[in-house]
Design an enzyme around this catalytic site. Structure first.
Site, PDB file in Angstrom:
ATOM      1  N   ASP A  97      94.775   4.392  38.521  1.00  0.00           N
ATOM      2  CA  ASP A  97      95.047   3.437  39.647  1.00  0.00           C
ATOM      3  C   ASP A  97      95.330   2.427  39.569  1.00  0.00           C
ATOM      4  OD1 ASP A  97      95.301   3.308  42.700  1.00  0.00           O
ATOM      5  OD2 ASP A  97      92.845   3.121  42.660  1.00  0.00           O
ATOM      6  N   ASP A 307     102.585   2.517  44.840  1.00  0.00           N
ATOM      7  CA  ASP A 307     101.196   3.165  44.140  1.00  0.00           C
ATOM      8  C   ASP A 307     101.002   4.250  43.563  1.00  0.00           C
ATOM      9  OD1 ASP A 307      98.454   3.092  44.244  1.00  0.00           O
ATOM     10  OD2 ASP A 307      97.819   2.974  46.127  1.00  0.00           O
TER      11      ASP A 307
END
Ligand SMILES: *[C@@H]1O[C@H](CO)[C@@H](O)[C@H](O)[C@H]1NC(C)=O
Ligand SMILES: *[C@@H]1O[C@H](CO)[C@@H](O)[C@H](O)[C@H]1NC(C)=O
Ligand SMILES: *[C@@H]1O[C@H](CO)[C@@H](O)[C@H](O)[C@H]1NC(C)=O
Ligand SMILES: *[C@@H]1O[C@H](CO)[C@@H](O)[C@H](O)[C@H]1NC(C)=O
Ligand SMILES: *[C@@H]1O[C@H](CO)[C@@H](O)[C@H](O)[C@H]1NC(C)=O
Ligand SMILES: *[C@@H]1O[C@H](CO)[C@@H](O)[C@H](O)[C@H]1NC(C)=O
Ligand SMILES: *[C@@H]1O[C@H](CO)[C@@H](O)[C@H](O)[C@H]1NC(C)=O
Length: 429
Positions: A97, A307
């Site tokens: 992440d 992201d």
């Protein structure tokens, strides 16, 4: 779930001193060919909403939190990396992440307060390389909180990391982590600070943890002093291939078609901000104010980030409405539909009909254009054909999601402070 393999990783003590770095395969948590596109969209919408809620919380109380989706099993587009912790190494899978920092995994004993995970629990008392992270360590969460006061001897730091709809809590430790699946390929890195969680909310049921790749000190890339990392995400329809994450010196792009744009500095949030100056559909520049994606209020609002953990690109409303109108003006022969969860969907003549051809969409970044073919912004799902973008929550950053990043090799160069990208066939990398 597809088998997960970690490939060669040829480094000695740390990535910083390595000449090649590490190559890790990323597997979608759900690469089951039976997943329909509409299920994929539903799951992505739900997951992204959790992240957006988390960002909203972070923005409202002024603290830096680490937004993350919950990641139950059987959801697509979760990019999981395999790694191992301790001595002897205990292997597990964790979500990769770029939107958060903390590296954590569940630790035994935690009884009823642990969520189920697919691999055996790591037990620090069975590892010869575990130690509690002292409170005066530079990476101690407590040190930051006690703001200069000397911690008592033997102090251990407990944390409770909240994530929008979930949380995980435990004690900060230090361990040796292993990358690589076979003894011959194993690369071991000692002294990594991590969260040893003994209580985790059920939002994380089915997962063993998260590997944060964000900009903060606690992230894996910061702790490895990795000067760069890259990934290449295979399209979600491609259930046979695994995506690749390259950490350290081996992260490099194909020399052709590479574009670069500088990261925009924002000390208030540990995200990767970019300077997006405009968007075109085909050759037509859309009418978007030049400061639509600029950081506002000293970095606490606005901006544009990339992201790996959000799926659907989310744009400030003024920009989203321009894209929506431009797509609508090009698709004149198909009726629209409000079903499908996404804001703009068209009804195809039949579920097997090929959608009409669409031009590329171009994101104009400061220093280079990122070209998105139609397959990176439109999705076909059960006879619907939808724009895989949505309007954002006021004040929060616009987000380049991972659906838009398919089949692109993306390099985060932390020493040059640039993001570079090039079209690629990620299954062939
Ligand atoms: C987790 O560890 C902390 C610190 O040792 C302890 O206070 C707490 O009771 C533990 N929680 C559970 C659920 O075991
Ligand atoms: C962690 O924080 C959350 C949210 O504030 C709370 O609901 C939860 O009980 C806390 N967990 C522990 C173990 O303190
Ligand atoms: C966690 O997930 C497992 C398997 O998916 C399921 O059997 C179990 O009921 C879940 N636990 C809770 C508390 O929801
Ligand atoms: C995946 O592999 C199977 C069997 O090897 C093959 O039949 C199928 O066409 C492949 N799918 C894709 C999308 O390449
Ligand atoms: C930004 O921060 C500076 C210095 O703290 C302050 O003077 C200014 O008012 C702030 N601006 C905004 C828009 O918050
Ligand atoms: C963004 O890029 C534009 C065009 O190159 C430039 O004028 C502007 O100063 C940049 N903004 C930031 C915050 O770097
Ligand atoms: C590198 O670029 C060439 C030419 O564009 C392309 O044919 C090749 O597939 C690319 N390789 C990778 C790994 O992306």
């Amino acid at each position: 779930m597809a088998p997960v393999i970690v490939l060669v990783s040829l480094f000695c003590a740390t990535l910083a001193s390595s000449t090649t770095g590490a190559r890790v395969e990323l597997t979608r948590i759900h690469s089951d060919p039976g997943v329909t596109a509409s299920q994929f969209v539903r799951d992505a919408l739900r997951r992204d909403m959790h992240r957006h809620n988390a960002r909203q919380l972070a923005a409202s109380d002024g603290t830096v939190s680490a937004p993350i989706r919950k990641s139950p099993p059987n959801t697509p587009a979760e990019y999981m990396m395999t790694l191992a912790i301790g001595t002897p190494p205990v292997s597990y899978q964790a979500t990769a992440d770029t939107g958060s920092d903390l590296i954590w995994t569940q630790c035994a004993p935690c009884g009823s307060q642990c969520v189920q995970q697919p691999t055996p629990l790591y037990n620090p008392s069975s590892s010869t390389t575990f130690s509690v992270l002292p409170c005066d360590s530079a990476l101690s969460i407590c040190a930051a909180e006690s703001a200069g006061a000397t911690p008592p001897p033997g102090c251990t730091c407990t944390y409770n990391q909240t994530y929008g709809l979930g949380w995980t809590s435990g004690t900060q430790g230090s361990e040796t982590f292993t990358f690589g699946s076979t003894p011959a390929d194993q690369a071991r890195v000692p002294g990594i600070a991590f969260g040893c969680s003994n209580a985790t909310s059920n939002d994380f049921n089915g997962t063993a943890g998260i590997v944060g790749l964000g900009r903060g000190d606690l992230s894996l890339v910061s702790q490895l002093s990795a000067s760069k990392f890259s990934y290449c995400l295979t399209p979600f329809q491609d259930t046979n291939s695994t995506s690749t994450l390259l950490l350290g010196p081996s992260a490099a792009l194909n020399a052709t078609g590479v574009r670069s744009t500088p990261f925009v500095d924002n000390p208030t949030q540990p995200h990767y901000y970019l300077n997006l100056t405009g968007i075109s559909l085909g050759t037509t520049p859309l009418s978007i104010a030049p400061d639509a994606f600029a950081l506002k209020a000293n970095g606490t609002a606005g901006g544009f980030i990339i992201d790996s953990g959000t799926t659907i690109t989310t744009l400030v409303d003024a920009a989203y409405q321009q894209i929506r109108a431009a797509v609508l003006s090009l698709v004149t022969t198909l009726p629209t539909s409000t079903e499908g969860g996404l804001d703009l969907c068209f009804v195809l003549p039949s579920p097997t009909s090929a959608p009409p051809a669409m031009p590329d969409m171009t994101l104009h970044f400061d220093g280079g254009d990122m070209v998105l073919p139609a397959d990176n912004y439109m999705i076909s799902a059960s006879g619907l054909w939808c724009l895989m973008m949505q309007t954002g929550i006021n004040g929060l950053p616009s987000i380049l999601g991972n659906y838009q990043q398919q089949n692109m090799h993306i390099l985060y160069d932390l020493s040059q402070e640039t993001l570079s990208f090039a079209p690629a066939r990620c299954s062939a990398l």
